[in-house]
Design a protein around this motif. Structure first.
Motif, PDB file in Angstrom:
ATOM      1  N   SER A  77      -3.065  -9.447  -0.310  1.00  9.51           N
ATOM      2  CA  SER A  77      -2.190  -9.623  -1.598  1.00  9.51           C
ATOM      3  C   SER A  77      -2.155  -8.801  -2.315  1.00  9.51           C
ATOM      4  O   SER A  77      -1.366  -8.428  -3.073  1.00  9.51           O
ATOM      5  CB  SER A  77      -2.914 -11.045  -2.018  1.00  9.51           C
ATOM      6  N   PHE A  78      -3.343  -7.948  -2.516  1.00 13.60           N
ATOM      7  CA  PHE A  78      -3.374  -6.904  -3.610  1.00 13.60           C
ATOM      8  C   PHE A  78      -3.550  -5.260  -2.965  1.00 13.60           C
ATOM      9  O   PHE A  78      -4.000  -4.652  -3.556  1.00 13.60           O
ATOM     10  CB  PHE A  78      -4.464  -7.174  -4.426  1.00 13.60           C
ATOM     11  N   GLY A  79      -3.744  -5.388  -1.467  1.00 12.47           N
ATOM     12  CA  GLY A  79      -3.801  -3.868  -0.824  1.00 12.47           C
ATOM     13  C   GLY A  79      -2.672  -3.791  -0.259  1.00 12.47           C
ATOM     14  O   GLY A  79      -2.023  -2.736  -0.431  1.00 12.47           O
ATOM     15  N   ILE A  80      -2.367  -4.261   0.790  1.00 12.43           N
ATOM     16  CA  ILE A  80      -1.252  -4.299   1.611  1.00 12.43           C
ATOM     17  C   ILE A  80       0.232  -4.375   0.986  1.00 12.43           C
ATOM     18  O   ILE A  80       1.005  -3.537   0.972  1.00 12.43           O
ATOM     19  CB  ILE A  80      -1.231  -4.903   2.965  1.00 12.43           C
ATOM     20  N   PHE A  81       0.254  -5.724   0.369  1.00  9.17           N
ATOM     21  CA  PHE A  81       1.425  -6.002  -0.248  1.00  9.17           C
ATOM     22  C   PHE A  81       1.904  -5.005  -1.328  1.00  9.17           C
ATOM     23  O   PHE A  81       3.099  -4.525  -1.279  1.00  9.17           O
ATOM     24  CB  PHE A  81       1.542  -7.600  -0.799  1.00  9.17           C
ATOM     25  N   PRO A  82       1.208  -4.597  -2.215  1.00 10.97           N
ATOM     26  CA  PRO A  82       1.432  -3.565  -3.270  1.00 10.97           C
ATOM     27  C   PRO A  82       1.979  -2.500  -2.600  1.00 10.97           C
ATOM     28  O   PRO A  82       2.961  -1.535  -3.229  1.00 10.97           O
ATOM     29  CB  PRO A  82       0.452  -3.508  -4.032  1.00 10.97           C
ATOM     30  N   ALA A  83       1.116  -1.863  -1.509  1.00 15.72           N
ATOM     31  CA  ALA A  83       1.467  -0.492  -1.029  1.00 15.72           C
ATOM     32  C   ALA A  83       2.802  -0.714  -0.327  1.00 15.72           C
ATOM     33  O   ALA A  83       3.671   0.289  -0.365  1.00 15.72           O
ATOM     34  CB  ALA A  83       0.394  -0.325   0.120  1.00 15.72           C
ATOM     35  N   LEU A  84       3.325  -1.752   0.219  1.00 15.60           N
ATOM     36  CA  LEU A  84       4.541  -2.128   0.907  1.00 15.60           C
ATOM     37  C   LEU A  84       5.483  -1.761  -0.111  1.00 15.60           C
ATOM     38  O   LEU A  84       6.639  -1.208   0.244  1.00 15.60           O
ATOM     39  CB  LEU A  84       4.480  -3.365   1.836  1.00 15.60           C
ATOM     40  N   PHE A 160       7.812   8.591 -10.730  1.00 16.81           N
ATOM     41  CA  PHE A 160       6.625   9.411 -11.196  1.00 16.81           C
ATOM     42  C   PHE A 160       5.506   8.567 -11.542  1.00 16.81           C
ATOM     43  O   PHE A 160       4.337   8.785 -11.193  1.00 16.81           O
ATOM     44  CB  PHE A 160       6.920  10.534 -11.960  1.00 16.81           C
ATOM     45  N   LEU A 161       5.757   7.650 -12.411  1.00 11.43           N
ATOM     46  CA  LEU A 161       4.770   6.682 -12.983  1.00 11.43           C
ATOM     47  C   LEU A 161       4.118   5.873 -11.970  1.00 11.43           C
ATOM     48  O   LEU A 161       3.123   5.441 -11.761  1.00 11.43           O
ATOM     49  CB  LEU A 161       5.371   5.718 -14.019  1.00 11.43           C
ATOM     50  N   LEU A 162       5.153   5.344 -10.868  1.00 10.23           N
ATOM     51  CA  LEU A 162       4.654   4.573  -9.885  1.00 10.23           C
ATOM     52  C   LEU A 162       3.335   5.121  -9.095  1.00 10.23           C
ATOM     53  O   LEU A 162       2.475   4.747  -8.562  1.00 10.23           O
ATOM     54  CB  LEU A 162       5.700   4.043  -8.906  1.00 10.23           C
ATOM     55  N   HIS A 163       3.683   6.689  -8.749  1.00  4.25           N
ATOM     56  CA  HIS A 163       2.852   7.465  -7.976  1.00  4.25           C
ATOM     57  C   HIS A 163       1.446   7.482  -8.665  1.00  4.25           C
ATOM     58  O   HIS A 163       0.573   7.226  -8.041  1.00  4.25           O
ATOM     59  CB  HIS A 163       3.438   8.868  -7.840  1.00  4.25           C
ATOM     60  N   MET A 164       1.627   7.620 -10.121  1.00  2.00           N
ATOM     61  CA  MET A 164       0.448   7.932 -10.638  1.00  2.00           C
ATOM     62  C   MET A 164      -0.534   6.558 -10.836  1.00  2.00           C
ATOM     63  O   MET A 164      -1.602   6.729 -10.936  1.00  2.00           O
ATOM     64  CB  MET A 164       0.754   8.440 -12.172  1.00  2.00           C
ATOM     65  N   ILE A 165       0.234   5.558 -10.915  1.00  2.00           N
ATOM     66  CA  ILE A 165      -0.523   4.135 -11.297  1.00  2.00           C
ATOM     67  C   ILE A 165      -1.093   4.213  -9.808  1.00  2.00           C
ATOM     68  O   ILE A 165      -2.381   3.455  -9.913  1.00  2.00           O
ATOM     69  CB  ILE A 165       0.680   2.975 -11.608  1.00  2.00           C
ATOM     70  N   MET A 166      -0.647   4.082  -8.670  1.00  3.43           N
ATOM     71  CA  MET A 166      -1.089   3.659  -7.528  1.00  3.43           C
ATOM     72  C   MET A 166      -2.289   4.913  -7.061  1.00  3.43           C
ATOM     73  O   MET A 166      -3.412   4.228  -6.446  1.00  3.43           O
ATOM     74  CB  MET A 166      -0.028   3.803  -6.266  1.00  3.43           C
ATOM     75  N   LEU A 167      -2.057   5.916  -7.275  1.00  5.28           N
ATOM     76  CA  LEU A 167      -3.163   6.924  -7.208  1.00  5.28           C
ATOM     77  C   LEU A 167      -4.356   6.411  -8.006  1.00  5.28           C
ATOM     78  O   LEU A 167      -5.407   6.357  -7.744  1.00  5.28           O
ATOM     79  CB  LEU A 167      -2.712   8.074  -7.578  1.00  5.28           C
ATOM     80  N   ALA A 168      -4.210   6.376  -9.385  1.00  2.49           N
ATOM     81  CA  ALA A 168      -5.223   6.012 -10.442  1.00  2.49           C
ATOM     82  C   ALA A 168      -5.952   4.722 -10.043  1.00  2.49           C
ATOM     83  O   ALA A 168      -7.096   4.767  -9.889  1.00  2.49           O
ATOM     84  CB  ALA A 168      -4.674   5.767 -11.712  1.00  2.49           C
ATOM     85  N   ALA A 169      -5.121   3.660  -9.795  1.00  2.00           N
ATOM     86  CA  ALA A 169      -5.657   2.419  -8.975  1.00  2.00           C
ATOM     87  C   ALA A 169      -6.526   2.528  -7.963  1.00  2.00           C
ATOM     88  O   ALA A 169      -7.665   2.192  -7.936  1.00  2.00           O
ATOM     89  CB  ALA A 169      -4.656   1.382  -8.818  1.00  2.00           C
ATOM     90  N   GLY A 170      -6.293   3.431  -6.875  1.00  2.72           N
ATOM     91  CA  GLY A 170      -6.974   3.539  -5.768  1.00  2.72           C
ATOM     92  C   GLY A 170      -8.383   4.092  -6.053  1.00  2.72           C
ATOM     93  O   GLY A 170      -9.356   3.750  -5.648  1.00  2.72           O
ATOM     94  N   ILE A 171      -8.301   5.296  -7.017  1.00  8.45           N
ATOM     95  CA  ILE A 171      -9.598   5.817  -7.153  1.00  8.45           C
ATOM     96  C   ILE A 171     -10.530   5.091  -7.991  1.00  8.45           C
ATOM     97  O   ILE A 171     -11.621   5.074  -7.756  1.00  8.45           O
ATOM     98  CB  ILE A 171      -9.262   7.110  -8.094  1.00  8.45           C
ATOM     99  N   LEU A 172      -9.897   4.162  -8.975  1.00 16.41           N
ATOM    100  CA  LEU A 172     -10.671   3.344  -9.773  1.00 16.41           C
ATOM    101  C   LEU A 172     -11.339   2.153  -9.135  1.00 16.41           C
ATOM    102  O   LEU A 172     -12.351   1.638  -9.487  1.00 16.41           O
ATOM    103  CB  LEU A 172      -9.903   2.927 -11.109  1.00 16.41           C
ATOM    104  N   PHE A 173     -10.702   1.946  -7.911  1.00 19.96           N
ATOM    105  CA  PHE A 173     -11.527   0.710  -7.193  1.00 19.96           C
ATOM    106  C   PHE A 173     -12.883   1.204  -6.652  1.00 19.96           C
ATOM    107  O   PHE A 173     -13.687   0.496  -6.546  1.00 19.96           O
ATOM    108  CB  PHE A 173     -10.323   0.674  -5.902  1.00 19.96           C
ATOM    109  N   VAL A 174     -13.073   2.652  -6.432  1.00 18.23           N
ATOM    110  CA  VAL A 174     -14.331   2.909  -5.770  1.00 18.23           C
ATOM    111  C   VAL A 174     -15.219   3.635  -6.733  1.00 18.23           C
ATOM    112  O   VAL A 174     -16.348   4.292  -6.420  1.00 18.23           O
ATOM    113  CB  VAL A 174     -14.114   3.676  -4.516  1.00 18.23           C
ATOM    114  N   VAL A 175     -14.731   4.096  -7.649  1.00 21.54           N
ATOM    115  CA  VAL A 175     -15.325   4.841  -8.986  1.00 21.54           C
ATOM    116  C   VAL A 175     -16.510   3.671  -9.817  1.00 21.54           C
ATOM    117  O   VAL A 175     -16.208   2.791  -9.796  1.00 21.54           O
ATOM    118  CB  VAL A 175     -14.459   5.123 -10.030  1.00 21.54           C
ATOM    119  N   ARG A 176     -17.894   4.254  -9.616  1.00 21.85           N
ATOM    120  CA  ARG A 176     -18.623   3.257 -10.094  1.00 21.85           C
ATOM    121  C   ARG A 176     -18.689   3.279 -11.486  1.00 21.85           C
ATOM    122  O   ARG A 176     -19.432   3.933 -12.369  1.00 21.85           O
ATOM    123  CB  ARG A 176     -20.113   3.946  -9.660  1.00 21.85           C
TER     124      ARG A 176
END
Length: 205
Positions: A77-84, A160-176
């Motif tokens: 729901s929140f991994g593959i779907f948004p990436a697609l 550009f905004l979409l690229h930045m949001i997806m990149l930031a979200a991915g990084i923040l998923f695993v940042v402590r």
């Protein structure tokens, strides 16, 4: 039949059904309807834990099944779907694909880590969680509609905004980092914000 069948997992399955519907909408070019499905998946996920905890007589196996099935459905729901969705919206170049691979991989790592830590936490306490380590993967159900709504106003900056949001979200998923678990009032605010974003996307105002 294998599995556990009771009302505690209904919302989790509805979230998955909505996400699969959204992916099919995406593949057929109905991107706005797909975002509505993503928001609905997020809404279901928002309350599935509350519903599960309301059943006080759950066995240990039912609790563990709930943890596993919730994360497995969240991957879709929140991994593959948004990436697609993001790929079909234009993140199809080398940089975009790299970001989406990072996003999906980080989402899986986060959910796997959450499962391990949640299992350990539930062995020591039965109380509800008060904070998350890292950005919850379900946050994308808020971020993508807001990004799409911004794209209606600033079309030239949307990709550009979409690229930045997806990149930031991915990084923040695993940042402590510690993210407080939102209270009911905050959840209501998020629902209102996403609703306004969807209205903007459908050009209702």
């Amino acid at each position: 039949m294998i599995g556990f069948y009771n009302y505690t997992v209904i919302l989790t399955y509805l979230s998955l059904v909505s996400a699969i519907s959204g992916m099919l909408f995406t593949l057929h070019g109905h991107f706005r309807l797909a975002l509505m499905c993503l928001a609905l998946s997020g809404l279901c996920d928002m309350f599935d834990g509350k519903v599960a905890r309301a059943k006080k007589d759950r066995t240990e196996e039912e609790k563990q099944f709930g943890i596993q099935i919730d994360s497995l459905c969240d991957v879709v729901s929140f991994g593959i779907f948004p990436a697609l969705w993001a790929y079909c919206m234009g993140m199809s170049g080398p940089v975009g694909i790299g970001i989406l691979i990072l996003y999906a991989t980080a989402g899986v790592i986060r959910l796997g880590y959450f499962n391990v830590m949640e299992e350990q936490r539930q062995k020591t306490t039965g109380e509800a969680r008060t904070s998350y380590s890292g950005l919850p993967i379900t946050s994308i159900a808020i971020l993508l509609p807001l990004t799409a709504a911004a794209g209606v106003v600033w079309k030239e900056h949307f990709l550009f905004l979409l690229h930045m949001i997806m990149l930031a979200a991915g990084i923040l998923f695993v940042v402590r980092i510690q993210v407080p678990k939102p209270k009911n009032l905050t959840l209501a605010f998020f629902v209102a914000v996403v609703s306004v974003a969807l209205l903007k996307i459908f050009r209702i105002f």
